[in-house]
Design a protein around this motif. Structure first.
Motif, short mmCIF file in Angstrom:
data_model
loop_
_atom_site.label_atom_id
_atom_site.label_comp_id
_atom_site.label_asym_id
_atom_site.label_seq_id
_atom_site.Cartn_x
_atom_site.Cartn_y
_atom_site.Cartn_z
N UNK A 256 -2.85 69.16 -16.29
CA UNK A 256 -2.90 68.03 -15.35
C UNK A 256 -1.77 67.05 -15.65
N UNK A 257 -1.53 66.80 -16.93
CA UNK A 257 -0.45 65.89 -17.31
C UNK A 257 0.90 66.38 -16.81
N UNK A 258 1.17 67.67 -17.01
CA UNK A 258 2.47 68.22 -16.57
C UNK A 258 2.61 68.18 -15.05
N UNK A 259 1.54 68.55 -14.36
CA UNK A 259 1.60 68.53 -12.90
C UNK A 259 1.84 67.14 -12.35
N UNK B 61 -1.87 72.50 -11.06
CA UNK B 61 -2.13 72.32 -9.63
C UNK B 61 -3.00 71.09 -9.38
N UNK B 62 -4.02 70.91 -10.21
CA UNK B 62 -4.87 69.73 -10.08
C UNK B 62 -4.07 68.46 -10.32
N UNK B 63 -3.20 68.49 -11.34
CA UNK B 63 -2.37 67.32 -11.63
C UNK B 63 -1.44 66.98 -10.48
N UNK B 64 -0.89 68.00 -9.86
CA UNK B 64 -0.02 67.78 -8.70
C UNK B 64 -0.80 67.14 -7.56
N UNK B 65 -2.00 67.68 -7.30
CA UNK B 65 -2.82 67.14 -6.22
C UNK B 65 -3.33 65.74 -6.52
N UNK B 66 -3.65 65.48 -7.78
CA UNK B 66 -4.16 64.16 -8.16
C UNK B 66 -3.09 63.09 -8.13
N UNK B 67 -1.90 63.44 -8.58
CA UNK B 67 -0.83 62.45 -8.68
C UNK B 67 -0.34 61.99 -7.31
#
Length: 419
Positions: free
Chosen positions: A225-228, A348-354
């Motif tokens: 999540x951090x990386x995304x 993918x979650x990190x990308x969507x969350x950010x």
């Protein structure tokens, strides 16, 4: 530093296995950019390109542990090579049929992702049979993590080179054909043909019945999540500080940091409990994410991004050691494949969350997400510290048919708790 890596590469089959695995994973490493460029060349929208990339990623996340379990059950050659061929054929079908009809396009991309061979997990299962000393295996894990960073840096450059020399369609075809050759190089090698998984207990959960593995997956979900989130938060920052060029430098700096950190980490032998060491590495990773919220000028921000990536590869390499210890007997390839899947899902979650976070609060809030996610990852590791402690008997001298096809007894490898 170089001596330790050269010792690994001089071991029989080691350089071939590492190179073949990296080449075999090129289609996966380049899929996102190759799909986007091809869809745009076909006249499709960015929304369609994004949807196809998402379908590929989801299918890949599903396929890795499934194929990993099949490798554990039936051996590497009988699964890895057919999967690589099917994945390449599916992508070739997409390259020739294009984006119309859409149903066929989605089906081909999904099949390409689903049948991506679990070469990454397969290589980590092979290291103990190629390198007879445990400290060499740990160094190989670090070298493996570093090599992944190189591949994900070089891969997009190869896509753009193929597009410049030929076309977007040719990029899809050539890179997937090269990927099959990489898989072929691995599966015809002696270690891959001789490798057999240890006898396993029949259980529908497979590797997931290990509490230690579940703890690691939970922690690395948040690292993903951090990386995304960094990849998304960097976009508005780059827009205000120089555009696409700055964004490219930031992404390259993140990989460079991981490359430096992994290289240094793997150059020395580490003593002590790896579970405790992983806690320290993840704590440092989370702390190094925090300065990104300062958002200085472009040059300073690139430097901070290098620092943010320093402890990523060491944390991954340390996690490999723990997965090796906690994977239930006969599930080693599946266990490593679950880490790949979890990391992919987390990114993918990190990308969507950010995305919504950046829209609400700008790049500053976006860069706060990786620090928070890193902190949660550390909390998971702290809460499960006892679970991740070395299993009883982890230092027992035992023969393992999975790690040693010749059944040679090697010190400090356990065949009970360690696959």
């Amino acid at each position: 530093m170089a001596a330790g890596y050269l010792e690994i590469l001089r071991a029989r089959h080691a350089a071939r296995l590492l190179t073949g695995t990296l080449v075999g994973r090129l289609p996966n490493a380049t899929a996102a950019i190759a799909l986007v460029l091809f869809v745009r060349a076909e006249g499709g929208t960015y929304s369609l390109a994004g949807a196809l990339v998402a379908v590929y990623g989801i299918a890949n996340a599903v396929g890795q542990p499934v194929l990993g379990r099949l490798v554990d059950l039936h051996g590497q050659p009988r699964v890895q090579l057919p999967a690589a061929v099917l994945s390449a054929l599916a992508m070739a079908c997409f390259a020739f049929s294009g984006t119309d009809p859409l149903v066929l396009a989605y089906a081909c991309v999904a099949a390409a992702g689903l049948f991506t061979p679990p070469l990454e997990g397969g290589l980590r299962a092979l290291w103990p049979s190629v390198l007879r000393r445990e400290e060499q295996v740990h160094t190989a894990y670090a070298m493996d993590a570093v090599a992944q960073e190189v591949m994900f840096t070089v891969g997009p450059l190869l896509v753009t080179l193929c597009v410049a020399l030929w076309s977007e369609q040719a990029a899809l075809l050539v890179l997937n054909a090269v990927g099959v050759l990489g898989a072929l190089s691995v599966v015809v090698s002696g270690p891959s043909r001789a490798w057999r998984s240890a006898p396993r207990e029949a259980h529908w959960l497979g590797a997931l019945r290990s509490p230690g593995l579940l703890a690691l997956l939970g922690a690395f979900l948040f690292i993903g999540i951090a990386l995304g989130s960094i990849t998304v938060a960097s976009v508005p920052y780059a827009d205000d500080h120089g555009g696409d060029t700055v964004y490219g430098w930031l992404m390259a700096a993140l990989g460079l940091g991981a490359l430096i950190g992994g290289t240094v980490y793997g150059a020395r032998q580490w003593t002590g409990e790896p579970g405790r060491r992983l806690q320290v590495l993840v704590a440092l990773l989370a702390v190094c994410y925090l300065p990104l919220t300062l958002m200085p000028g472009a040059v300073a921000m690139v430097a901070l991004t290098v620092v943010a990536g320093l402890f990523l590869a060491p944390a991954i390499a340390c996690a490999f050691v723990l997965i090796d210890r906690h994977a239930p007997r006969g599930t080693v390839t599946e266990a490593f494949s679950w880490l790949v899947t979890t990391f992919t899902v987390g990114t993918s979650v990190g990308t969507g969350l950010a995305g919504p976070v950046v829209e609400a609060g700008g790049a500053l809030w976006g860069f706060a997400v990786p620090g928070a996610a890193g902190g949660v990852s550390l909390l998971v590791l702290l809460a499960t510290g006892r679970v991740l402690a070395a299993p009883a008997g982890g230092e027992v001298v035992a023969a393992s048919s999975e790690n040693d096809p010749n059944r040679a007894v090697e010190p400090r490898f356990s065949s009970g708790d360690r696959a």
